[in-house]
Design an enzyme around this catalytic site. Sequence first.
Site, PDB file in Angstrom:
ATOM      1  N   GLU A   1      -6.082   9.356  -0.119  1.00  0.00           N
ATOM      2  CA  GLU A   1      -5.796   7.479   0.289  1.00  0.00           C
ATOM      3  C   GLU A   1      -7.531   8.003  -1.074  1.00  0.00           C
ATOM      4  OE1 GLU A   1      -4.796   5.855   1.262  1.00  0.00           O
ATOM      5  OE2 GLU A   1      -3.667   6.697   3.094  1.00  0.00           O
TER       6      GLU A   1
ATOM      7  N   SER B   1      -4.167   0.852  -4.619  1.00  0.00           N
ATOM      8  CA  SER B   1      -3.747  -1.115  -4.028  1.00  0.00           C
ATOM      9  C   SER B   1      -4.787  -1.788  -3.596  1.00  0.00           C
ATOM     10  CB  SER B   1      -2.572   0.156  -2.582  1.00  0.00           C
ATOM     11  OG  SER B   1      -4.148   0.574  -1.719  1.00  0.00           O
TER      12      SER B   1
ATOM     13  N   HIS C   1       0.817   4.655  -2.799  1.00  0.00           N
ATOM     14  CA  HIS C   1       1.578   6.520  -2.229  1.00  0.00           C
ATOM     15  C   HIS C   1       2.960   6.997  -3.013  1.00  0.00           C
ATOM     16  CE1 HIS C   1      -1.244   7.069   1.220  1.00  0.00           C
ATOM     17  NE2 HIS C   1      -1.412   6.254   1.672  1.00  0.00           N
TER      18      HIS C   1
ATOM     19  N   HIS D   1       0.737  -1.374  -0.180  1.00  0.00           N
ATOM     20  CA  HIS D   1       0.168  -0.270  -0.173  1.00  0.00           C
ATOM     21  C   HIS D   1       0.741   1.433   0.152  1.00  0.00           C
ATOM     22  CE1 HIS D   1      -3.159   2.546   1.358  1.00  0.00           C
ATOM     23  NE2 HIS D   1      -2.449   3.175   2.377  1.00  0.00           N
TER      24      HIS D   1
END
Length: 295
Positions: free
Chosen positions: A182, A201, A139, A134
Amino acid sequence: MSNPQRLEHQMTDKGFVPVYTTAVVEQPWDSYTAIDHAVWGDLYRRQREILVDRACDEFLAAQDAMGMGESAIPKFSELNRMLQKKTGWTLVGVEGLLPELTFFEHLANRRFPVTWWIRKPEQLDYLSEPDLFHDLFGHVPLLMIPVFADYMQAYGCGGVKAHGIGPEALAQLTRLYWYTVEFGLIRTSRGLRIYGSGIVSSKGESIHCLESPAPNRIGFDLARVMRTRYRIDTYQKTYFVIDGFDQLMRATEPDFRPLYAELALQDSIPAGDVQPGDTVFNRGTGEGWLADGDV
Ligand code: PHE
Ligand code: FE
């Protein structure tokens, strides 16, 4: 792979989650097993396939430019060389979710904490806390984009400030992170695209957020976002759509203090509501219209 240093579980605003040591740790790259590398490779291949025509071009281009690939878990030290050159960010290894203030302080100094351990093969589809996949896949590519890199640092500074103001300000700011960093969507000439790390993700959510008729896709509005509750245990009921990364920067430039005070007097909005004045986007065409009083 050795085991992460989990301290205990605690109830936080993210639910009942493990709390880890705040220490920065060296990525124990040599301790990754063949299974760890295979999990990375399987997830990488699968997500890249799903993200064609779903993720925004900036995200995919940034990921390619970083030199991440499916053959092995990337080394933070190698990614850092690219990142340093491009935007001056540095990845630091951590055991997992950090206390809020520690996290903000890293961002404010252009350091991005990355969980060093990766999920197990039976957790490919879902994991309740961030892991290496993730953090790195989701990110880190965005940190290669100058305007987004600046937004993340500004968010960190804003976090330190909100932390000093109080829990309500912090809750509002956390919603902004949730619905942009997010779970954000972006409007392009070819329709809606994904940029949020929690979406890119996740196999299921990458499809759900664009193709399911269930969730709302609402035009980004700072105050609206900061009032909107969110779900941590299911796909989102609402996604907020930006016109471009510049919009995020511009909208978040002003001092949030007066806004925090004003919003503290208003009710929060349930995750799945549509409100009068929301711009609602069509999932297929990306066309938007204004919700009226009847919704
Ligand atoms: N402008 C915000 C403040 O005054 C800081 C911030 C910037 C927060 C960017 C989020 C994102 O608190
Ligand atoms: Fe995340």
